[in-house]
Design a protein around this motif. Structure first.
Motif, mmCIF file in Angstrom:
data_model
loop_
_atom_site.group_PDB
_atom_site.id
_atom_site.type_symbol
_atom_site.label_atom_id
_atom_site.label_comp_id
_atom_site.label_asym_id
_atom_site.label_seq_id
_atom_site.Cartn_x
_atom_site.Cartn_y
_atom_site.Cartn_z
ATOM 1 N N UNK A 1 0.836 -1.208 0.000
ATOM 2 C CA UNK A 1 0.000 0.000 0.000
ATOM 3 C C UNK A 1 0.866 1.252 0.000
ATOM 4 N N UNK A 2 1.877 1.258 0.861
ATOM 5 C CA UNK A 2 2.731 2.440 0.966
ATOM 6 C C UNK A 2 3.479 2.674 -0.339
ATOM 7 N N UNK A 3 3.934 1.639 -0.968
ATOM 8 C CA UNK A 3 4.638 1.798 -2.240
ATOM 9 C C UNK A 3 3.719 2.392 -3.290
ATOM 10 N N UNK A 4 2.499 1.897 -3.360
ATOM 11 C CA UNK A 4 1.559 2.385 -4.371
ATOM 12 C C UNK A 4 1.166 3.841 -4.092
ATOM 13 N N UNK A 5 1.006 4.178 -2.807
ATOM 14 C CA UNK A 5 0.676 5.567 -2.476
ATOM 15 C C UNK A 5 1.851 6.475 -2.825
#
Lengths: 203, 323
Positions: free
Chosen positions: A130-134
């Motif tokens: 999730x953090x990577x995509x955000x």
């Protein structure tokens, strides 16, 4: 004391009343900064500065959503911090490829210690993806999706925080979700199987 | 996972807002019609819903410490940072520089206007003052610049001729203040009444023919050209030279030293005004202007230097602090 009375007391100069508001909102503020900046120290600095600024300018709060007012201060400080980091980068800002095998060195999204090891690992992987995509989103898209989908603000509050019209919020949010969908689809295989099964079960 | 359905931007926007319940009743109806008509839109909506759920389930990190405030955090520094002081001072210096430049420019404009006004009456003084005889119907004054007798009154450019007749006007008389254009020159008549050289039409045998091809002559003229109308210096001009020399001398009287001091004059005054010198206005006080401009220039330079140095120092200090 309810929130309104705490705000009123703060405006009269009561620091203790304001600190109670800080305790209520610090986790939201910190997580917004952390998701935005992807750096613990920078997020902590931005959060602390935001609360100092909020206390010093509490008299400018004329009513409405205190949460939106506070998160606007936080997002402004995050933008400032981001510009400062870009001028003097201490670590790469580009998000890692979700499909890459490399892992993030900083385990930002550690699960609670009470979780079972398997669950903890599942959560960690999910949080990493999730953090990577955000982080792969442009700053303006990132701010809107964090405010609406992570912090639960409505379109009107988000437009106040981001200082853009509601139509712009709509547009940016739709495009941000499209990109996140693409990003999560590309890393779908990396997501924990239990999570995928749960998701399929809901549909 | 299903592939992303192909929808246009507006449809994606409507579906996203539909998920959040942020549509008007009309838009909501449009989306519901779209969902019924297009299976791809249903797939798109489901994809958006899953994405939002993943984000909502994103784990919230616990705060590393409490961010509560104490008095020490709120105490503002008594003195602003030095870099800020430098920034403000350079901005102030820049502002003062602009003001000084504006004042300097406006004062220069006023001086130029005043010097223009001072010139105006002098310009009038150079107008030809026709004599009574001319008013009675004599031939108009003609200035023959080619004549060898420039003393007829022309003290200025183009006089040429003998050394004692050299121009005392523009560019001449270096040691003396300029009483030509811009100076306090007296009213003069450009030409005396006597010694006037009138153009004459020469007889055919003495005048050179103008070079005109015969063919064109026949085309242009009905009759052959009989007389040359070329105006040439008349042959008696040289013989009359002494008279010409005398006449202006008779008329011209050197201005009295008391009236002019050592200054040359322009032109020749009429008989009635001989011996008197009238001044119209005063020459521009150039030295005073030059002197008064010096403090302005110095001030401007100082302010520009302060603004530049202050800005550079503030920038360097901030860069060092940022490290």
């Amino acid at each position: 004391m309810n929130e309104e009375s705490l705000i009123h007391a703060t405006q009269q100069g009561d620091l203790d009343a304001f600190n109670r508001l800080v305790l209520d909102y610090q986790e939201q503020a910190y997580n917004l900064a952390l998701r935005f900046l992807n750096d613990e120290e920078a997020a902590a600095d931005a959060t602390q500065n935001s609360f100092i600024s909020a206390y010093q300018h509490i008299r400018s709060f004329k009513g409405g959503s205190f949460k939106a007012w506070l998160l606007r201060i936080v997002s402004n400080n995050c933008y400032d911090e981001l510009r400062r980091i870009k001028r003097r980068p201490s670590q790469p800002l580009e998000a890692l490829d979700p499909q890459s095998d490399g892992e993030i060195e900083d385990a930002l999204w550690l699960a609670d210690e009470s979780d079972l090891p398997e669950d903890a690992l599942d959560k960690k992987e999910l949080q990493d993806v999730i953090q990577r995509c955000i982080q792969a989103l442009p700053e303006d898209f990132r701010a809107v999706v964090l405010l609406v989908d992570v912090n639960g603000l409505d379109y009107k509050e988000t437009s106040q925080v981001a200082r853009v019209p509601i139509g712009t919020v709509r547009s940016r949010l739709a495009r941000a979700r499209q990109r996140l969908q693409e990003c999560l689809r590309a890393a779908w295989e990396l997501l924990p199987e239990s999570y995928r099964l749960k998701e399929e079960g809901r549909t | 996972m299903m592939s992303t359905p192909e929808l246009n931007t507006r449809e994606w926007l409507l579906l996203s807002a539909y998920l959040d319940g942020e549509l008007s009743p009309r838009e909501k109806n449009q989306v519901e019609e779209l969902l019924q008509a297009n299976p791809a839109s249903q797939q798109a909506l489901e994809g958006l819903r899953r994405t939002c759920q993943v984000l909502q389930h994103a784990h919230a990190r616990r705060v590393p410490r409490n961010f509560t405030l104490d008095e020490s955090m709120l105490r503002r520094p008594w003195l602003p940072s030095f870099s800020r002081v430098l920034s403000y001072s350079s901005a102030l210096a820049g502002l003062l520089l602009v003001i000084v430049l504006a004042l300097d420019f406006s004062s220069s404009s006023r001086m130029l206007t005043a010097s223009d006004l001072a010139l105006a009456p002098q310009a009038e003084s150079f107008s030809v003052a026709p004599s009574d005889k001319q008013a009675a119907g004599d031939a108009p004054l003609i200035i023959n610049w080619g004549s060898p007798a420039p003393q007829m009154g022309i003290y200025g450019k183009g006089s040429g001729g003998r050394g004692e007749d050299m121009a005392y006007g523009l560019g001449g008389g270096g040691a003396a203040p300029a009483y030509g254009i811009g100076g306090g020159a007296p009213e003069v008549a450009l030409m005396p009444e006597e010694g006037l050289v009138e153009p004459q039409i020469l007889p055919e045998e003495s005048a050179p023919e103008a070079f005109i091809p015969e063919e064109s002559l026949g085309e242009v003229l009905d009759e052959p050209l009989e007389e040359s109308l070329a105006i040439v210096p008349e042959p008696e001009a040289q013989a009359e030279e002494p008279a010409l020399e005398e006449a202006p001398e008779a008329q011209l009287k050197a201005p009295s030293a008391a009236a002019l001091g050592d200054s040359p004059i322009l032109g020749v005054r009429s008989e009635s005004e001989q011996g008197t010198v009238s001044f119209h206005g005063q020459p521009a006080s150039l030295p005073d202007d030059e002197l008064s401009a010096l403090p302005w220039c110095t001030l401007e330079l100082i302010l520009a230097a302060l603004a530049g140095l202050g800005a550079l120092s503030a920038w360097a200090l901030r860069k060092r602090q940022a490290r």
